[in-house]
Design a protein around this motif. Structure first.
Motif, PDB file in Angstrom:
ATOM      1  N   PHE A 102     -83.509   6.926  77.871  1.00 42.57           N
ATOM      2  CA  PHE A 102     -82.258   6.913  77.124  1.00 42.57           C
ATOM      3  C   PHE A 102     -82.527   6.577  75.663  1.00 42.57           C
ATOM      4  O   PHE A 102     -83.442   5.803  75.343  1.00 42.57           O
ATOM      5  CB  PHE A 102     -81.282   5.872  77.681  1.00 42.57           C
ATOM      6  N   ALA A 103     -81.724   7.150  74.770  1.00 44.54           N
ATOM      7  CA  ALA A 103     -81.753   6.789  73.353  1.00 44.54           C
ATOM      8  C   ALA A 103     -80.550   5.901  73.061  1.00 44.54           C
ATOM      9  O   ALA A 103     -79.463   6.109  73.612  1.00 44.54           O
ATOM     10  CB  ALA A 103     -81.714   8.036  72.473  1.00 44.54           C
ATOM     11  N   VAL A 104     -80.741   4.889  72.214  1.00 44.59           N
ATOM     12  CA  VAL A 104     -79.690   3.935  71.888  1.00 44.59           C
ATOM     13  C   VAL A 104     -79.148   4.261  70.500  1.00 44.59           C
ATOM     14  O   VAL A 104     -79.854   4.108  69.494  1.00 44.59           O
ATOM     15  CB  VAL A 104     -80.224   2.493  71.925  1.00 44.59           C
ATOM     16  N   ASN A 105     -77.909   4.716  70.425  1.00 47.23           N
ATOM     17  CA  ASN A 105     -77.304   5.047  69.140  1.00 47.23           C
ATOM     18  C   ASN A 105     -77.230   3.811  68.247  1.00 47.23           C
ATOM     19  O   ASN A 105     -76.864   2.726  68.691  1.00 47.23           O
ATOM     20  CB  ASN A 105     -75.895   5.611  69.347  1.00 47.23           C
ATOM     21  N   GLY A 106     -77.572   4.005  66.987  1.00 43.61           N
ATOM     22  CA  GLY A 106     -77.505   2.918  66.019  1.00 43.61           C
ATOM     23  C   GLY A 106     -78.710   2.013  66.000  1.00 43.61           C
ATOM     24  O   GLY A 106     -78.758   1.046  65.233  1.00 43.61           O
TER      25      GLY A 106
ATOM     26  N   LEU B 293     -86.177   2.943  76.833  1.00 42.88           N
ATOM     27  CA  LEU B 293     -85.074   2.846  75.877  1.00 42.88           C
ATOM     28  C   LEU B 293     -85.617   3.198  74.503  1.00 42.88           C
ATOM     29  O   LEU B 293     -86.448   2.474  73.948  1.00 42.88           O
ATOM     30  CB  LEU B 293     -84.487   1.438  75.857  1.00 42.88           C
ATOM     31  N   GLN B 294     -85.174   4.303  73.953  1.00 44.81           N
ATOM     32  CA  GLN B 294     -85.641   4.743  72.641  1.00 44.81           C
ATOM     33  C   GLN B 294     -84.671   4.343  71.541  1.00 44.81           C
ATOM     34  O   GLN B 294     -83.486   4.130  71.789  1.00 44.81           O
ATOM     35  CB  GLN B 294     -85.775   6.262  72.617  1.00 44.81           C
ATOM     36  N   ALA B 295     -85.189   4.269  70.335  1.00 44.17           N
ATOM     37  CA  ALA B 295     -84.332   4.173  69.163  1.00 44.17           C
ATOM     38  C   ALA B 295     -83.668   5.535  68.960  1.00 44.17           C
ATOM     39  O   ALA B 295     -83.872   6.461  69.754  1.00 44.17           O
ATOM     40  CB  ALA B 295     -85.145   3.763  67.940  1.00 44.17           C
ATOM     41  N   ASN B 296     -82.879   5.676  67.915  1.00 43.06           N
ATOM     42  CA  ASN B 296     -82.169   6.931  67.646  1.00 43.06           C
ATOM     43  C   ASN B 296     -83.088   8.141  67.772  1.00 43.06           C
ATOM     44  O   ASN B 296     -84.217   8.129  67.280  1.00 43.06           O
ATOM     45  CB  ASN B 296     -81.591   6.912  66.226  1.00 43.06           C
ATOM     46  N   ASP B 297     -82.601   9.163  68.426  1.00 42.31           N
ATOM     47  CA  ASP B 297     -83.352  10.416  68.549  1.00 42.31           C
ATOM     48  C   ASP B 297     -83.231  11.179  67.233  1.00 42.31           C
ATOM     49  O   ASP B 297     -82.152  11.569  66.820  1.00 42.31           O
ATOM     50  CB  ASP B 297     -82.776  11.248  69.700  1.00 42.31           C
ATOM     51  N   LYS B 298     -84.360  11.354  66.550  1.00 39.50           N
ATOM     52  CA  LYS B 298     -84.341  11.970  65.226  1.00 39.50           C
ATOM     53  C   LYS B 298     -84.220  13.497  65.323  1.00 39.50           C
ATOM     54  O   LYS B 298     -84.729  14.120  66.244  1.00 39.50           O
ATOM     55  CB  LYS B 298     -85.626  11.621  64.460  1.00 39.50           C
ATOM     56  N   ALA B 299     -83.542  14.066  64.319  1.00 36.02           N
ATOM     57  CA  ALA B 299     -83.384  15.527  64.274  1.00 36.02           C
ATOM     58  C   ALA B 299     -84.727  16.204  64.017  1.00 36.02           C
ATOM     59  O   ALA B 299     -85.087  17.192  64.643  1.00 36.02           O
ATOM     60  CB  ALA B 299     -82.372  15.908  63.210  1.00 36.02           C
TER      61      ALA B 299
ATOM     62  N   GLU C 214     -82.867   1.325  65.549  1.00 38.87           N
ATOM     63  CA  GLU C 214     -84.179   1.730  65.063  1.00 38.87           C
ATOM     64  C   GLU C 214     -85.218   0.842  65.744  1.00 38.87           C
ATOM     65  O   GLU C 214     -84.878  -0.008  66.571  1.00 38.87           O
ATOM     66  CB  GLU C 214     -84.254   1.634  63.536  1.00 38.87           C
ATOM     67  N   HIS C 215     -86.478   1.056  65.393  1.00 40.81           N
ATOM     68  CA  HIS C 215     -87.567   0.478  66.164  1.00 40.81           C
ATOM     69  C   HIS C 215     -87.493  -1.047  66.290  1.00 40.81           C
ATOM     70  O   HIS C 215     -87.746  -1.605  67.360  1.00 40.81           O
ATOM     71  CB  HIS C 215     -88.904   0.888  65.536  1.00 40.81           C
ATOM     72  N   LEU C 216     -87.128  -1.744  65.223  1.00 43.72           N
ATOM     73  CA  LEU C 216     -87.158  -3.204  65.252  1.00 43.72           C
ATOM     74  C   LEU C 216     -85.842  -3.834  65.691  1.00 43.72           C
ATOM     75  O   LEU C 216     -85.721  -5.057  65.708  1.00 43.72           O
ATOM     76  CB  LEU C 216     -87.595  -3.748  63.890  1.00 43.72           C
ATOM     77  N   ASN C 217     -84.856  -3.001  66.065  1.00 42.34           N
ATOM     78  CA  ASN C 217     -83.652  -3.566  66.655  1.00 42.34           C
ATOM     79  C   ASN C 217     -83.916  -4.172  68.029  1.00 42.34           C
ATOM     80  O   ASN C 217     -83.091  -4.926  68.551  1.00 42.34           O
ATOM     81  CB  ASN C 217     -82.551  -2.514  66.783  1.00 42.34           C
ATOM     82  N   PHE C 218     -85.062  -3.879  68.606  1.00 39.68           N
ATOM     83  CA  PHE C 218     -85.409  -4.430  69.908  1.00 39.68           C
ATOM     84  C   PHE C 218     -86.053  -5.810  69.774  1.00 39.68           C
ATOM     85  O   PHE C 218     -86.490  -6.388  70.771  1.00 39.68           O
ATOM     86  CB  PHE C 218     -86.353  -3.480  70.645  1.00 39.68           C
ATOM     87  N   THR C 219     -86.153  -6.329  68.558  1.00 40.90           N
ATOM     88  CA  THR C 219     -86.735  -7.648  68.292  1.00 40.90           C
ATOM     89  C   THR C 219     -85.662  -8.564  67.704  1.00 40.90           C
ATOM     90  O   THR C 219     -84.523  -8.154  67.469  1.00 40.90           O
ATOM     91  CB  THR C 219     -87.900  -7.545  67.299  1.00 40.90           C
ATOM     92  N   ASP C 220     -86.045  -9.800  67.409  1.00 41.30           N
ATOM     93  CA  ASP C 220     -85.123 -10.734  66.749  1.00 41.30           C
ATOM     94  C   ASP C 220     -84.859 -10.360  65.296  1.00 41.30           C
ATOM     95  O   ASP C 220     -83.952 -10.917  64.672  1.00 41.30           O
ATOM     96  CB  ASP C 220     -85.702 -12.154  66.772  1.00 41.30           C
ATOM     97  N   ASN C 221     -85.641  -9.448  64.736  1.00 39.77           N
ATOM     98  CA  ASN C 221     -85.532  -9.151  63.311  1.00 39.77           C
ATOM     99  C   ASN C 221     -84.141  -8.681  62.900  1.00 39.77           C
ATOM    100  O   ASN C 221     -83.743  -8.827  61.744  1.00 39.77           O
ATOM    101  CB  ASN C 221     -86.562  -8.078  62.911  1.00 39.77           C
ATOM    102  N   SER C 222     -83.395  -8.116  63.841  1.00 38.74           N
ATOM    103  CA  SER C 222     -82.082  -7.588  63.494  1.00 38.74           C
ATOM    104  C   SER C 222     -81.064  -8.689  63.210  1.00 38.74           C
ATOM    105  O   SER C 222     -80.005  -8.411  62.654  1.00 38.74           O
ATOM    106  CB  SER C 222     -81.567  -6.680  64.617  1.00 38.74           C
TER     107      SER C 222
END
Length: 368
Positions: A313-317, A282-288, A319-327
């Motif tokens: 898969f890339a997850v729209n919306g 699961l990736q963060a947004n795919d950068k241009a 970024e890297h730390l959205n996969f942690t509690d930080n969000s």
């Protein structure tokens, strides 16, 4: 004229100081406000225990004093609802205070760990017998506590989530007896050259893989006090560098039924050997735009998907730390620097959604 310029500069400087002082004051108040982690969505309540394991056969490669490798382990697991016991602290007090101070004066811009409220019941009785195991590994720097929302949600569906804190690689790790282990240069990565970075990251991942293998084999032979867990088949789940470690240890462990990499570049040997068990990236947004690191990462992901049952898969919306509690915590600096995206409430990867839906073989064969 010089006096006027000096006076103007002084006024600007004074204004900036005032703004900074007000901002620091506001942030200082906001960071200590109580923050409640999202309630788990599964049918069971969640218990949590903490323990320490020592690998006497291995000298800690991240320490410089010849000590044996010691690993702090957290286990989240299903328990009965209605348990009146106290909720577990997000971090034990000594550890929380140390983590609050690792960023020095800038700590005012980060969440006070003492103000975070979990949904885990400290030391509650295990519900059922021998729940299937998910091994959870953090990224480089965070502790496994920063994935509590994810761990609690998985545990509420009947899994025992065995979280491994990589001493020397996390900024600070606390042990049940209260002693602390801070991050070390040996446990980190400092290179800027791509090849050197890959070599160093692969070295660190190798230690984490050994940690995971040791924890799994030890707890399988000597169950924790809460009761036996089902280690006959194991799923490995990790974020960032821990995502790489989850794929690597899965490739080496015949008990592995699935591996999930949450936005982690693959630096280690599994890049070329591939994965036989079901795998999910699961990736963060795919950068241009894509630099040298990014392109090599994409090539390796593609090779993994072509060589085995791995999906990417890339997850729209996100970024890297959205996969942690930080969000969901007070982290005002992470959005501006591109580490948190627009997605709400983080990404918990629950069994009801991504975890079981995408890697269904594990859930189908080993559901509690």
């Amino acid at each position: 004229m010089i006096r006027k310029i000096a006076k103007g500069l002084g006024l600007i400087f004074g204004t900036l100081l005032a703004v900074l002082a007000v901002g620091a004051g506001v942030s200082g108040v906001a960071r200590v406000q109580a923050r409640q982690l999202a309630e788990p969505t599964g049918p069971a309540a969640v218990g949590r225990i903490e323990l320490a394991l020592t690998d006497a056969a291995r000298v800690d490669p991240f320490a410089n004093d010849g000590r044996s490798r010691e690993i702090a382990v957290w286990i989240w697991y299903p328990t009965a609802k209605g348990n009146p016991a106290a909720l577990a602290a997000y971090l034990p007090k000594t550890w929380a205070d140390a983590a609050n101070n690792v960023n020095g004066p800038a700590s005012v811009l980060f969440q006070d760990n003492n103000a975070v409220r979990t949904n885990s019941i400290e030391g509650a009785a295990l519900q059922g017998k021998s729940p299937p195991v998910v091994v959870l590994m953090p990224g480089l720097g965070p502790s496994v506590a920063e994935y509590s929302a994810l761990a609690e949600d998985l545990a509420s569906y009947g899994y025992a989530v065995v979280g491994i804190n990589p001493s020397g690689s996390s900024q600070v790790v606390g042990f049940p007896d209260g002693h602390l282990v801070y991050g070390t240069p040996e446990g980190s990565i400092a290179e800027t050259n791509i090849d050197a970075w890959y070599a160093s990251a692969s070295r660190v991942v190798g230690v984490w893989v050994d940690d995971a293998s040791f924890v799994v084999s030890t707890l399988a032979k000597n169950p924790p006090a809460l009761g036996a867990l089902d280690f006959s088949h194991v799923a490995y789940l990790g974020h960032s560098l821990g995502g790489n470690a989850s794929f690597e240890v899965c490739a080496r462990d015949p008990r592995c039924s699935a591996a999930i990499d949450l936005d982690g570049t693959i630096f280690s040997q599994v890049r070329s050997t591939g994965l036989k068990a079901p795998g999910l990236i699961l990736q963060a947004n795919d950068k241009a735009s894509c630099d040298g690191f990014c392109q090599r990462r994409k090539d390796d992901f593609k090779a993994l998907t072509l060589s085995g049952p791995v999906r990417d898969f890339a997850v729209n919306g996100a970024e890297h730390l959205n996969f942690t509690d930080n969000s969901v915590l007070y982290m005002p600096v992470l959005h501006p620097v591109g580490q948190l995206g627009s997605i709400d409430q983080g990404i918990r990867c629950t069994p009801a959604s991504t975890f079981e839906a995408t890697v269904g073989r594990y859930a189908e064969l080993h559901a509690p």
